[in-house]
Design a protein around this motif. Structure first.
Motif, PDB file in Angstrom:
ATOM      1  N   SER A   1       0.810  -1.217   0.000  1.00  0.00           N
ATOM      2  CA  SER A   1       0.000   0.000   0.000  1.00  0.00           C
ATOM      3  C   SER A   1       0.845   1.269   0.000  1.00  0.00           C
ATOM      4  CB  SER A   1      -0.944   0.009   1.206  1.00  0.00           C
ATOM      5  OG  SER A   1      -0.194   0.053   2.397  1.00  0.00           O
ATOM      6  N   THR A   2       2.117   1.186   0.402  1.00  0.00           N
ATOM      7  CA  THR A   2       2.962   2.383   0.408  1.00  0.00           C
ATOM      8  C   THR A   2       3.817   2.526  -0.844  1.00  0.00           C
ATOM      9  OG1 THR A   2       4.641   1.208   1.662  1.00  0.00           O
ATOM     10  CG2 THR A   2       3.096   2.550   2.908  1.00  0.00           C
ATOM     11  N   LEU A   3       4.160   1.435  -1.498  1.00  0.00           N
ATOM     12  CA  LEU A   3       4.962   1.528  -2.712  1.00  0.00           C
ATOM     13  C   LEU A   3       4.268   2.284  -3.842  1.00  0.00           C
ATOM     14  CD1 LEU A   3       6.946  -1.802  -3.117  1.00  0.00           C
ATOM     15  CD2 LEU A   3       7.832   0.490  -2.875  1.00  0.00           C
ATOM     16  N   PRO A   4       2.959   2.115  -4.058  1.00  0.00           N
ATOM     17  CA  PRO A   4       2.336   2.933  -5.102  1.00  0.00           C
ATOM     18  C   PRO A   4       2.425   4.431  -4.829  1.00  0.00           C
ATOM     19  CG  PRO A   4       0.905   1.117  -4.558  1.00  0.00           C
ATOM     20  CD  PRO A   4       2.026   1.099  -3.570  1.00  0.00           C
ATOM     21  N   MET A   5       2.308   4.819  -3.570  1.00  0.00           N
ATOM     22  CA  MET A   5       2.429   6.239  -3.245  1.00  0.00           C
ATOM     23  C   MET A   5       3.847   6.735  -3.515  1.00  0.00           C
ATOM     24  SD  MET A   5       0.109   6.673   0.138  1.00  0.00           S
ATOM     25  CE  MET A   5       0.536   5.146   0.954  1.00  0.00           C
ATOM     26  N   ALA A   6       4.839   5.905  -3.188  1.00  0.00           N
ATOM     27  CA  ALA A   6       6.223   6.284  -3.456  1.00  0.00           C
ATOM     28  C   ALA A   6       6.469   6.407  -4.958  1.00  0.00           C
ATOM     29  CB  ALA A   6       7.168   5.268  -2.836  1.00  0.00           C
ATOM     30  N   ALA A   7       5.885   5.519  -5.740  1.00  0.00           N
ATOM     31  CA  ALA A   7       6.048   5.584  -7.198  1.00  0.00           C
ATOM     32  C   ALA A   7       5.411   6.851  -7.762  1.00  0.00           C
ATOM     33  CB  ALA A   7       5.436   4.347  -7.839  1.00  0.00           C
ATOM     34  N   ILE A   8       4.262   7.250  -7.226  1.00  0.00           N
ATOM     35  CA  ILE A   8       3.605   8.460  -7.706  1.00  0.00           C
ATOM     36  C   ILE A   8       4.419   9.697  -7.342  1.00  0.00           C
ATOM     37  CG2 ILE A   8       1.573   9.928  -7.385  1.00  0.00           C
ATOM     38  CD1 ILE A   8      -0.077   7.340  -7.172  1.00  0.00           C
ATOM     39  N   PHE A   9       4.911   9.763  -6.105  1.00  0.00           N
ATOM     40  CA  PHE A   9       5.659  10.936  -5.668  1.00  0.00           C
ATOM     41  C   PHE A   9       7.011  11.041  -6.368  1.00  0.00           C
ATOM     42  CE2 PHE A   9       3.149  10.608  -1.552  1.00  0.00           C
ATOM     43  CZ  PHE A   9       2.242  11.574  -1.958  1.00  0.00           C
ATOM     44  N   LEU A  10       7.681   9.913  -6.558  1.00  0.00           N
ATOM     45  CA  LEU A  10       9.007   9.935  -7.158  1.00  0.00           C
ATOM     46  C   LEU A  10       8.973   9.877  -8.680  1.00  0.00           C
ATOM     47  CD1 LEU A  10      10.813   7.457  -4.740  1.00  0.00           C
ATOM     48  CD2 LEU A  10      10.900   9.951  -4.716  1.00  0.00           C
ATOM     49  N   ARG A  11       7.836   9.518  -9.244  1.00  0.00           N
ATOM     50  CA  ARG A  11       7.689   9.311 -10.687  1.00  0.00           C
ATOM     51  C   ARG A  11       8.746   8.329 -11.195  1.00  0.00           C
ATOM     52  NH1 ARG A  11       4.109  13.043 -13.783  1.00  0.00           N
ATOM     53  NH2 ARG A  11       2.933  13.943 -12.080  1.00  0.00           N
ATOM     54  N   ASN A  12       8.926   7.260 -10.453  1.00  0.00           N
ATOM     55  CA  ASN A  12       9.927   6.252 -10.764  1.00  0.00           C
ATOM     56  C   ASN A  12       9.211   4.997 -11.254  1.00  0.00           C
ATOM     57  OD1 ASN A  12      12.002   4.375 -10.801  1.00  0.00           O
ATOM     58  ND2 ASN A  12      12.989   5.280  -9.002  1.00  0.00           N
ATOM     59  N   ARG A  13       9.524   4.586 -12.480  1.00  0.00           N
ATOM     60  CA  ARG A  13       8.843   3.430 -13.069  1.00  0.00           C
ATOM     61  C   ARG A  13       9.226   2.121 -12.393  1.00  0.00           C
ATOM     62  NH1 ARG A  13      10.538   6.137 -18.141  1.00  0.00           N
ATOM     63  NH2 ARG A  13       8.840   7.581 -18.550  1.00  0.00           N
ATOM     64  N   TYR A  14      10.475   2.017 -11.940  1.00  0.00           N
ATOM     65  CA  TYR A  14      10.901   0.784 -11.279  1.00  0.00           C
ATOM     66  C   TYR A  14      10.157   0.573  -9.969  1.00  0.00           C
ATOM     67  CZ  TYR A  14      14.699   0.832 -14.657  1.00  0.00           C
ATOM     68  OH  TYR A  14      15.419   0.838 -15.815  1.00  0.00           O
ATOM     69  N   VAL A  15       9.948   1.648  -9.244  1.00  0.00           N
ATOM     70  CA  VAL A  15       9.180   1.547  -7.997  1.00  0.00           C
ATOM     71  C   VAL A  15       7.730   1.201  -8.316  1.00  0.00           C
ATOM     72  CG1 VAL A  15       8.433   2.776  -5.933  1.00  0.00           C
ATOM     73  CG2 VAL A  15      10.720   3.145  -6.819  1.00  0.00           C
ATOM     74  N   GLY A  16       7.211   1.721  -9.420  1.00  0.00           N
ATOM     75  CA  GLY A  16       5.848   1.391  -9.840  1.00  0.00           C
ATOM     76  C   GLY A  16       5.688  -0.083 -10.172  1.00  0.00           C
ATOM     77  N   TRP A  17       6.662  -0.644 -10.895  1.00  0.00           N
ATOM     78  CA  TRP A  17       6.588  -2.072 -11.208  1.00  0.00           C
ATOM     79  C   TRP A  17       6.746  -2.923  -9.957  1.00  0.00           C
ATOM     80  CZ3 TRP A  17       4.327  -3.997 -15.166  1.00  0.00           C
ATOM     81  CH2 TRP A  17       4.299  -3.292 -16.367  1.00  0.00           C
ATOM     82  N   ALA A  18       7.614  -2.490  -9.045  1.00  0.00           N
ATOM     83  CA  ALA A  18       7.762  -3.217  -7.776  1.00  0.00           C
ATOM     84  C   ALA A  18       6.460  -3.169  -6.987  1.00  0.00           C
ATOM     85  CB  ALA A  18       8.902  -2.622  -6.963  1.00  0.00           C
ATOM     86  N   ALA A  19       5.754  -2.034  -7.043  1.00  0.00           N
ATOM     87  CA  ALA A  19       4.466  -1.910  -6.358  1.00  0.00           C
ATOM     88  C   ALA A  19       3.454  -2.890  -6.932  1.00  0.00           C
ATOM     89  CB  ALA A  19       3.948  -0.475  -6.473  1.00  0.00           C
TER      90      ALA A  19
END
Length: 117
Positions: A36-54
């Motif tokens: 539940s926290t990784l999607p928020m981190a991906a949105i704030f950082l605009r990082n695609r790798y974090v988005g895929w990890a989410a």
């Protein structure tokens, strides 16, 4: 006076063997928190790798839900999968809708800084 040789009051038929208690499900709570926290981190950082990890972590936590987890009042697993897919869309959004060249990043209003000569 007590005698040195006391009678042993333990009865062998009343002995209950030790059984190790079952481990608590802390791993499920950790993976749920991470999904539940990784999607928020991906949105704030605009990082695609974090988005895929989410996406990967949320699908894993959704598939790993137990009956007890489903009965708890927490958010359902498909909600975290939806949030992670939304974060992935947000990270890829600048490819499909590039920012306008006239606007500076960081300030949508106000005049541009004067250029040095």
């Amino acid at each position: 006076m007590e005698s040195k040789k006391e009678k042993d009051m333990r009865q062998p038929d009343l002995i209950i063997p030790y059984q190790e208690p079952a481990p608590k499900g802390d791993n499920a709570e950790f993976s749920s928190t991470l999904s539940s926290t990784l999607p928020m981190a991906a949105i704030f950082l605009r990082n695609r790798y974090v988005g895929w990890a989410a996406v990967v972590f949320s699908i894993q936590s959704w598939l790993g839900e137990s009956e007890e987890t489903r009965k708890s009042p927490s958010a359902p697993g498909y909600f975290s999968v939806g949030m992670s897919l939304m974060s992935l869309i947000v990270t890829y959004l600048p490819i499909f809708l590039p920012p306008q060249p006239g606007l500076q990043q960081g300030s949508a209003t106000g005049a541009a800084a004067p250029a040095a000569s």
